[in-house]
Enzyme design. Structure first.
Site, PDB file in Angstrom:
ATOM      1  N   ALA A 136      11.809  -5.598  -4.916  1.00 23.89           N
ATOM      2  CA  ALA A 136      10.769  -4.570  -4.893  1.00 23.89           C
ATOM      3  C   ALA A 136       9.454  -5.081  -4.322  1.00 23.89           C
ATOM      4  O   ALA A 136       8.796  -4.392  -3.533  1.00 23.89           O
ATOM      5  CB  ALA A 136      10.556  -4.015  -6.305  1.00 23.89           C
ATOM      6  N   ASP A 137       9.040  -6.278  -4.707  1.00 27.88           N
ATOM      7  CA  ASP A 137       7.766  -6.826  -4.251  1.00 27.88           C
ATOM      8  C   ASP A 137       7.650  -6.824  -2.728  1.00 27.88           C
ATOM      9  O   ASP A 137       6.566  -6.652  -2.163  1.00 27.88           O
ATOM     10  CB  ASP A 137       7.579  -8.266  -4.739  1.00 27.88           C
ATOM     11  CG  ASP A 137       8.064  -8.532  -6.144  1.00 27.88           C
ATOM     12  OD1 ASP A 137       9.002  -7.845  -6.589  1.00 27.88           O
ATOM     13  OD2 ASP A 137       7.534  -9.447  -6.789  1.00 27.88           O
ATOM     14  N   ALA A 138       8.785  -7.048  -2.061  1.00 22.98           N
ATOM     15  CA  ALA A 138       8.795  -7.167  -0.605  1.00 22.98           C
ATOM     16  C   ALA A 138       8.255  -5.920   0.074  1.00 22.98           C
ATOM     17  O   ALA A 138       7.677  -5.997   1.168  1.00 22.98           O
ATOM     18  CB  ALA A 138      10.214  -7.447  -0.115  1.00 22.98           C
ATOM     19  N   PHE A 182       5.785  -4.172  -0.726  1.00 22.71           N
ATOM     20  CA  PHE A 182       4.321  -4.268  -0.643  1.00 22.71           C
ATOM     21  C   PHE A 182       3.910  -5.301   0.397  1.00 22.71           C
ATOM     22  O   PHE A 182       2.917  -5.118   1.109  1.00 22.71           O
ATOM     23  CB  PHE A 182       3.748  -4.650  -2.005  1.00 22.71           C
ATOM     24  CG  PHE A 182       2.246  -4.773  -2.044  1.00 22.71           C
ATOM     25  CD1 PHE A 182       1.447  -3.673  -2.326  1.00 22.71           C
ATOM     26  CD2 PHE A 182       1.626  -5.993  -1.810  1.00 22.71           C
ATOM     27  CE1 PHE A 182       0.061  -3.788  -2.377  1.00 22.71           C
ATOM     28  CE2 PHE A 182       0.246  -6.120  -1.857  1.00 22.71           C
ATOM     29  CZ  PHE A 182      -0.544  -5.011  -2.141  1.00 22.71           C
TER      30      PHE A 182
END
EC number: 3.2.1.-
Length: 413
Positions: free
Chosen positions: A202-204, A206
């Site tokens: 998920a972080d990717a 952003f």
């Protein structure tokens, strides 16, 4: 080109004076019971006068930016395990702060802060971390370089990133998105799995997609946005739960359960994605065919998140198990509040409930920022809901607060 010879700490000190006259553990081990530390009572106003919101946003944004900049060269408050990486301007921890800071500069036109960002970028020679060129985390700083290129028209600001992106396009990764099926690597800049050659967590979403859209904007070459758009939707379709309106952090959490038997949805992990979607939408060319699809995803995610705000205004570190970590968590709350405020300010979220949720979230954020601008209650680097102490602070938490403040500065205007 004459690069500045100033050390980052010296640059930060000068500006401050002028302005102020991922571990490899399993999900089961990562998702542990919160510390027994008692959370201080947080009084959240049910509503805040419009003038108060604008003035508070100005105060919070200015103080948070100035405090964070003044700490460069003295990040002793950050755990030693992540201090060196936090001191690296090209690494995602600091890069996430600059994403919030540049958004704040856009909202305020603060020339001193803009000068600081330029000096940081020049000191880094506008370069990315090259040890793992495909990794989304290491594309995060490109968003600041490309922001400078568009704002100042400086070609050298985006050329090193363009070289990396061109290499990726010439040799696109041929791996799946399942973290469990891939091998991890060790080292200073490690991979949790080979799937991190793509955007499989998920972080990717952003860290990287917006940079690819920005590259198309500054070069007028559509191939960068085409790649970023394709990879975003591959990841979003894989990680988003239509049932809950939330994002799993990565495939290892598809079947993970929290102590209460509910699925594990990480607060900050969802915050990363929810903050990214508005910024990606803003970079899309007029009439782009995917815009409606982004807005549809944004609305679904907004609905899932609004239902999980706590009474104190914060979003829990474990979204479906608020008792797992009962203390405030400001990085996820900041990113989510920014995303919701953007939706209200842009006429996408029009109901009173959305406005109330935003104001409640913003009021909670203000309680976590000290008078001198330190952002407290920020979960440290991780990939799942972990305990948080009041004294915990990190650069990406300040970045999240700056994103939220930039929207609250124009609240309902």
């Amino acid at each position: 080109m004459n690069h500045t010879k100033l050390k980052l700490s010296a640059v930060a000190l000068t500006l401050a004076l002028g302005l102020s006259a991922c571990s490899g553990e399993s999900p089961e081990k990562q998702v542990q019971s919160a510390e027994s530390e008692q959370m201080k009572a947080v009084d959240v106003d049910k509503s805040m006068p419009m003038q108060s919101i604008e003035s508070t946003a100005k105060r919070i944004g200015e103080s948070a930016a100035n405090w964070q900049i003044a700490q460069f060269g003295n990040l002793d408050y950050i755990p030693e395990s992540h201090r060196a990486k936090s001191e690296n301007a090209k690494f995602w921890i600091q890069a996430s702060f600059y994403i919030g800071l540049t958004r704040w500069i856009d909202a305020t036109d603060d020339k001193q802060l803009e000068s600081f960002v330029k000096q940081v970028a020049e000191k880094e020679n506008y370069e990315l971390i090259l040890e793992r060129p495909y990794h989304a985390d290491d594309h995060a700083i490109a968003q600041t370089y490309l922001w400078l290129a568009e704002r100042a028209g400086v070609q050298e600001a985006y050329m090193p990133t363009k070289e990396v992106f061109d290499m990726i396009l010439s040799k696109p990764p041929q791996v799946g998105l399942n973290m469990g099926d891939s091998e991890s690597s060790s080292g200073k800049y490690h991979l949790e799995g080979n799937c991190q050659l793509r955007w499989c967590w998920a972080d990717a979403l952003f860290m990287a997609p917006r940079a690819w859209a920005q590259m198309t904007k500054v070069t007028s070459d559509p191939k960068y946005l085409e790649y970023g758009n394709k990879e975003f939707w591959a990841a979003a379709d894989y990680l988003f739960s239509d049932e809950y309106g939330l994002f799993f952090r990565d495939s290892r959490y598809f079947d993970a359960k929290s102590d209460n038997g509910e699925p594990v949805f990480w607060g900050r992990g969802n915050g990363w994605v929810f903050a990214a979607i508005p910024m990606i939408i803003e970079e899309l060319p007029e009439g782009h065919p995917s815009k409606d699809r982004y807005i549809e995803l944004y609305k679904k995610h907004a609905e899932g998140l609004m239902a999980l705000q706590k009474e104190d205004g914060y979003w829990p570190a474990s979204l479906m198990d608020p008792d797992k970590v009962r203390t405030p968590e400001v990085s996820g709350t900041g990113f989510i509040t920014f995303g919701l405020a953007w939706g209200v300010n842009n006429g996408i979220l029009t109901d009173q409930r959305s406005k109330d949720v935003v104001e409640k979230g913003w009021s909670a954020i203000t309680k976590a920022v000290t008078d001198d601008g330190r952002v407290n209650w920020v979960q440290h680097v991780g990939k799942s809901p972990d305990p948080v102490k009041e004294s915990d602070s990190q650069l990406y938490g300040t970045g999240a607060v700056l994103l939220a403040a930039s929207e609250m500065l124009i609240w309902n205007k």
